[in-house]
Design a protein around this motif. Sequence first.
Motif, PDB file in Angstrom:
ATOM      1  N   ILE A 171       0.899  -1.268  -0.078  1.00 10.24           N
ATOM      2  CA  ILE A 171      -0.036  -0.027   0.060  1.00 10.24           C
ATOM      3  C   ILE A 171       1.019   1.192   0.063  1.00 10.24           C
ATOM      4  O   ILE A 171       0.542   2.183  -0.682  1.00 10.24           O
ATOM      5  CB  ILE A 171      -0.807   0.061   1.397  1.00 10.24           C
ATOM      6  CG1 ILE A 171      -1.794  -1.250   1.288  1.00 10.24           C
ATOM      7  CG2 ILE A 171      -1.777   1.251   1.237  1.00 10.24           C
ATOM      8  CD1 ILE A 171      -2.671  -1.451   0.244  1.00 10.24           C
ATOM      9  N   VAL A 172       1.931   1.259   0.771  1.00  9.28           N
ATOM     10  CA  VAL A 172       2.562   2.475   0.984  1.00  9.28           C
ATOM     11  C   VAL A 172       3.157   2.692  -0.569  1.00  9.28           C
ATOM     12  O   VAL A 172       3.448   3.849  -0.984  1.00  9.28           O
ATOM     13  CB  VAL A 172       3.615   2.340   2.016  1.00  9.28           C
ATOM     14  CG1 VAL A 172       4.684   3.438   2.184  1.00  9.28           C
ATOM     15  CG2 VAL A 172       3.139   2.149   3.427  1.00  9.28           C
ATOM     16  N   GLN A 193       2.350   1.825  -3.198  1.00 10.32           N
ATOM     17  CA  GLN A 193       1.487   2.109  -4.223  1.00 10.32           C
ATOM     18  C   GLN A 193       1.136   3.442  -4.200  1.00 10.32           C
ATOM     19  O   GLN A 193       1.292   4.055  -5.415  1.00 10.32           O
ATOM     20  CB  GLN A 193      -0.051   1.379  -3.973  1.00 10.32           C
ATOM     21  CG  GLN A 193      -0.377   0.555  -4.914  1.00 10.32           C
ATOM     22  CD  GLN A 193      -1.556  -0.182  -4.419  1.00 10.32           C
ATOM     23  OE1 GLN A 193      -2.194  -0.123  -3.508  1.00 10.32           O
ATOM     24  NE2 GLN A 193      -2.043  -1.145  -5.285  1.00 10.32           N
ATOM     25  N   ILE A 194       0.950   4.272  -2.941  1.00 14.45           N
ATOM     26  CA  ILE A 194       0.657   5.442  -2.991  1.00 14.45           C
ATOM     27  C   ILE A 194       1.969   6.244  -3.644  1.00 14.45           C
ATOM     28  O   ILE A 194       1.698   7.115  -4.292  1.00 14.45           O
ATOM     29  CB  ILE A 194       0.491   5.801  -1.490  1.00 14.45           C
ATOM     30  CG1 ILE A 194      -0.761   5.196  -1.138  1.00 14.45           C
ATOM     31  CG2 ILE A 194       0.427   7.503  -1.500  1.00 14.45           C
ATOM     32  CD1 ILE A 194      -1.771   5.992  -0.296  1.00 14.45           C
TER      33      ILE A 194
END
Lengths: 305, 320
Positions: free
Chosen positions: A129-130, A132-133
């Motif tokens: 997630i990190v 991805q951001i």
Amino acid sequence: MKKRKLSRLSVSDRHNLNGLLFLLPFLIGFLCFYLEPIIQSITFSFSDVTVSLSGYDTVPVGLKNYKFIFKEDAAFNTRVMLDFTNLLWKTPVIIVLSLFLAILINQKFPGRIFIRAVFFLPVIFSAGIVLQIIQSDLVVSSMSSGNSLIEDGGGVANQSMGLNQLLLQAGIQEKIVEFVTKITNNFFSLIWNSGIQMLIFLSGLQSIPGSLYEAASVEGASSWESFCKITVPMLVPTLLLNTIYTIVDSYSSTSNSVMALITSSINTAKYGRATAMAWVYFVLIGLILGVVFFVSTRTKKSSRA
Amino acid sequence: MSIKNLFDSRYALANKKKAKEIAISVFRLLFCICICYLFLYPILYMIITSFQSPSSIEDPTVIWVPKQLSLDGLKGAIKELNYWKSAGLTLTITLGSTAAALCSCALAGYGLARFKFPGKFIVFVLLILTIVVPPQILYSSTYILYRFFDFGGFLSIFGLHLNLLESPWVFILPSMFGAGLRNGIFIFIFYSSFKGLPYEIEEAAKIDGCGVFKTFLQVMVPMAVPAFITVLLFSIVWHWTDYNSSATYFTQELRPLVVMLKNLSTNLYMGGYRDASGSVFSLRMYLQAGAMLTIAPPLILYIFTQKYFTESIERTGLVG
């Protein structure tokens, strides 16, 4: 009665039964947290599940869910195929890449402490997630490369045209060119995904006794020879572990389209269908793992003989 | 051939070898720089962007050095992530399950490594099963299981059940029994680490009259410190950054940090964070600040412990 039976056991037997005591928490955990869900999800896959506020109802429907995903659900079949082709080319590339990185930081050179600290960063960022951001933003802000950290982005095809053309004109086979450009396009994602594998290789490299290399160099072996004849054979068990880890890790990644499909089916309350898909997918992956395991134990035996 | 000639040719050979060494180290350096670029660029980008002010974020002349620093991004992200509360929740989950997993997995690893008991093969198969079966397969049934949790029917005898959802116990309780997040891998690490330790010390302890559990605690655990550090760090990082399970078990207001981060851009939009043109693009600094705040705790921990960690990895002997 029981006491007498225990006293009849030999000392070493009684010592060994302690092993079961050590494993007691794990066994209880398996019974409570794995066995029940596994059995339940198998029954789910053969039934229609409806969840209400008070609980859930299952109506057995036989093979209906399985028939649906094989015969009617086109999305599942295509995604499984896509996932398998990805797995087939990504796993070897990740293994080779992480082996290379591990060998690199296993050497002694100035600044290696810093380099090592940096190379371990992907382990900390294991969160898709990190990344991805950060990634989605990098693409928007730079627009330079379509290199997607997480998934094989759609707009990737254009950016490696130069390399593609060059290699094609050099007379290299089309399939090889395709493979090479695939790697360069996804290099970012590949290298960020090979952190743990690199660690496993590093610890494998460290467990090779240095005396072997000394003996080899006394005998006049070149470094390439000692790599082929010492490092690679000694790393076979590590290789097996890494291959299994890479395959297992592939379904925890956020980019796994099959898992995304399964999750979305769960979210739309199609529990039966979701579990059926999950089990089909897992059995297929299990077959691959079985083949890997079989081949590697074979080579182990033959190398020992 | 004169002695001088021989000497010359040897000299040339030595020179050639030296040149080769230099070439290798130059190549190695270049390669390392390239890889470091790949690893550090996104992180630097994240840090710099999160300190940019709203006015300079869309200024095309600003690439690396911000014209003015501002804490707007951080403030917005802290508010929209509900940072202190969700970080507290994540911290409870992480520390609780890590402590639990260290105990249960070390016990199981030692039991597998040092004892021969009937049915050991079956236990091994079960262990491999827990590693290989993806947790996603089981989510639909574990969700119901944890909603009405009764220890495999034990608590229901008394007519009780626990609701583990939305609480840190949904991670901690399984970890106590070696069934938590990726605990199979931890058991495997302990197993191969204990297996690599010499038998002699244990034998000596046994002869001196030391019981099995005392031997384990006072003799074996201190020798397996590298394995403990490795598992500690893996467990902290994996729990902190876990998305799949967290998103499944937490659906209410208070959720772990990573789940909040995933929803950050939607929350920002709903929260009225937009510029005059109303584009989401200018929300970049909030998003990056959110990413930075999420990854900062494990990253800082890693920076301070990386020496122990890298050494431990080498000594753990992951491969038995």
